[in-house]
Design a protein around this motif. Structure first.
Motif, PDB file in Angstrom:
ATOM      1  N   MET A   1      20.177  45.231  -5.709  1.00  0.00           N
ATOM      2  CA  MET A   1      19.674  45.440  -3.674  1.00  0.00           C
ATOM      3  C   MET A   1      18.568  46.362  -3.865  1.00  0.00           C
ATOM      4  O   MET A   1      18.509  47.252  -4.227  1.00  0.00           O
ATOM      5  N   CYS A   2      17.539  45.866  -2.735  1.00  0.00           N
ATOM      6  CA  CYS A   2      16.233  46.574  -1.949  1.00  0.00           C
ATOM      7  C   CYS A   2      17.097  47.884  -0.862  1.00  0.00           C
ATOM      8  O   CYS A   2      17.621  47.383  -0.436  1.00  0.00           O
ATOM      9  N   LEU A   3      16.272  48.505  -1.925  1.00  0.00           N
ATOM     10  CA  LEU A   3      17.058  49.896  -1.212  1.00  0.00           C
ATOM     11  C   LEU A   3      16.266  50.622   0.046  1.00  0.00           C
ATOM     12  O   LEU A   3      16.353  51.264   0.792  1.00  0.00           O
ATOM     13  N   ILE A   4      14.667  49.108   0.495  1.00  0.00           N
ATOM     14  CA  ILE A   4      14.446  49.655   1.127  1.00  0.00           C
ATOM     15  C   ILE A   4      15.271  48.529   2.740  1.00  0.00           C
ATOM     16  O   ILE A   4      15.217  49.086   3.752  1.00  0.00           O
ATOM     17  N   CYS A   5      14.843  47.161   2.382  1.00  0.00           N
ATOM     18  CA  CYS A   5      15.897  46.241   3.563  1.00  0.00           C
ATOM     19  C   CYS A   5      17.879  46.497   3.080  1.00  0.00           C
ATOM     20  O   CYS A   5      17.797  45.522   4.264  1.00  0.00           O
ATOM     21  N   GLY A   6      17.786  46.362   1.887  1.00  0.00           N
ATOM     22  CA  GLY A   6      19.190  45.683   1.889  1.00  0.00           C
ATOM     23  C   GLY A   6      19.497  43.976   1.112  1.00  0.00           C
ATOM     24  O   GLY A   6      20.764  43.739   1.057  1.00  0.00           O
ATOM     25  N   TRP A   7      18.836  43.775   0.950  1.00  0.00           N
ATOM     26  CA  TRP A   7      17.875  42.559   0.300  1.00  0.00           C
ATOM     27  C   TRP A   7      18.792  42.551  -0.696  1.00  0.00           C
ATOM     28  O   TRP A   7      18.386  43.031  -2.057  1.00  0.00           O
ATOM     29  N   VAL A   8      19.829  41.482  -1.856  1.00  0.00           N
ATOM     30  CA  VAL A   8      20.464  41.278  -2.988  1.00  0.00           C
ATOM     31  C   VAL A   8      19.973  39.878  -3.830  1.00  0.00           C
ATOM     32  O   VAL A   8      19.827  39.052  -3.135  1.00  0.00           O
ATOM     33  N   TYR A   9      19.838  40.957  -5.265  1.00  0.00           N
ATOM     34  CA  TYR A   9      18.949  39.763  -5.769  1.00  0.00           C
ATOM     35  C   TYR A   9      20.408  38.619  -6.400  1.00  0.00           C
ATOM     36  O   TYR A   9      21.266  39.964  -7.325  1.00  0.00           O
ATOM     37  N   ASP A  10      20.494  37.762  -6.297  1.00  0.00           N
ATOM     38  CA  ASP A  10      21.416  37.109  -7.140  1.00  0.00           C
ATOM     39  C   ASP A  10      21.153  36.803  -8.004  1.00  0.00           C
ATOM     40  O   ASP A  10      20.632  35.374  -8.552  1.00  0.00           O
ATOM     41  N   ASP A  44      12.190  48.920  -6.299  1.00  0.00           N
ATOM     42  CA  ASP A  44      12.529  49.957  -5.677  1.00  0.00           C
ATOM     43  C   ASP A  44      14.292  49.023  -4.887  1.00  0.00           C
ATOM     44  O   ASP A  44      14.219  49.383  -4.369  1.00  0.00           O
ATOM     45  N   PHE A  45      13.840  48.001  -6.075  1.00  0.00           N
ATOM     46  CA  PHE A  45      15.815  47.760  -6.352  1.00  0.00           C
ATOM     47  C   PHE A  45      16.991  48.403  -7.185  1.00  0.00           C
ATOM     48  O   PHE A  45      15.976  49.580  -8.131  1.00  0.00           O
ATOM     49  N   GLU A  46      18.224  48.892  -6.761  1.00  0.00           N
ATOM     50  CA  GLU A  46      18.961  49.038  -7.181  1.00  0.00           C
ATOM     51  C   GLU A  46      20.055  48.726  -8.110  1.00  0.00           C
ATOM     52  O   GLU A  46      20.449  47.582  -6.787  1.00  0.00           O
ATOM     53  N   MET A  47      20.840  48.748  -8.985  1.00  0.00           N
ATOM     54  CA  MET A  47      21.936  47.392  -9.627  1.00  0.00           C
ATOM     55  C   MET A  47      22.877  47.944  -8.881  1.00  0.00           C
ATOM     56  O   MET A  47      23.089  49.285  -8.811  1.00  0.00           O
ATOM     57  N   THR A  48      23.993  47.063  -7.350  1.00  0.00           N
ATOM     58  CA  THR A  48      25.207  47.466  -8.056  1.00  0.00           C
ATOM     59  C   THR A  48      25.942  46.307  -7.786  1.00  0.00           C
ATOM     60  O   THR A  48      25.832  45.295  -8.216  1.00  0.00           O
ATOM     61  N   GLU A  49      27.336  46.589  -8.270  1.00  0.00           N
ATOM     62  CA  GLU A  49      28.585  45.844  -8.291  1.00  0.00           C
ATOM     63  C   GLU A  49      28.727  44.889  -7.015  1.00  0.00           C
ATOM     64  O   GLU A  49      28.800  46.140  -5.691  1.00  0.00           O
ATOM     65  N   ILE A  50      29.115  44.305  -7.136  1.00  0.00           N
ATOM     66  CA  ILE A  50      29.608  43.001  -5.847  1.00  0.00           C
ATOM     67  C   ILE A  50      30.846  42.224  -6.237  1.00  0.00           C
ATOM     68  O   ILE A  50      30.929  41.881  -7.495  1.00  0.00           O
TER      69      ILE A  50
END
Length: 50
Positions: A1-10, A44-50
């Protein structure tokens, strides 16, 4: 997930409009790739669990 805008890479979807094929693992996304929403760097991305 982008820490700047919240966009999530799938990984399953990739980012074909930005040249990243579906199924591309995050680790395989080039370091010079930028967020399609805000232009943030991969750092600027951080791994998140969805």
């Amino acid at each position: 997930m982008c820490l700047i805008c919240g966009w999530v890479y799938d990984e399953a979807a990739g980012a074909p409009d930005e040249g990243i094929a579906p199924g591309t693992r995050w680790a395989d996304v080039p370091m010079n790739w930028t967020c399609p929403e805000c232009g943030a760097r991969k750092d600027d991305f951080e791994m998140t669990e969805i």
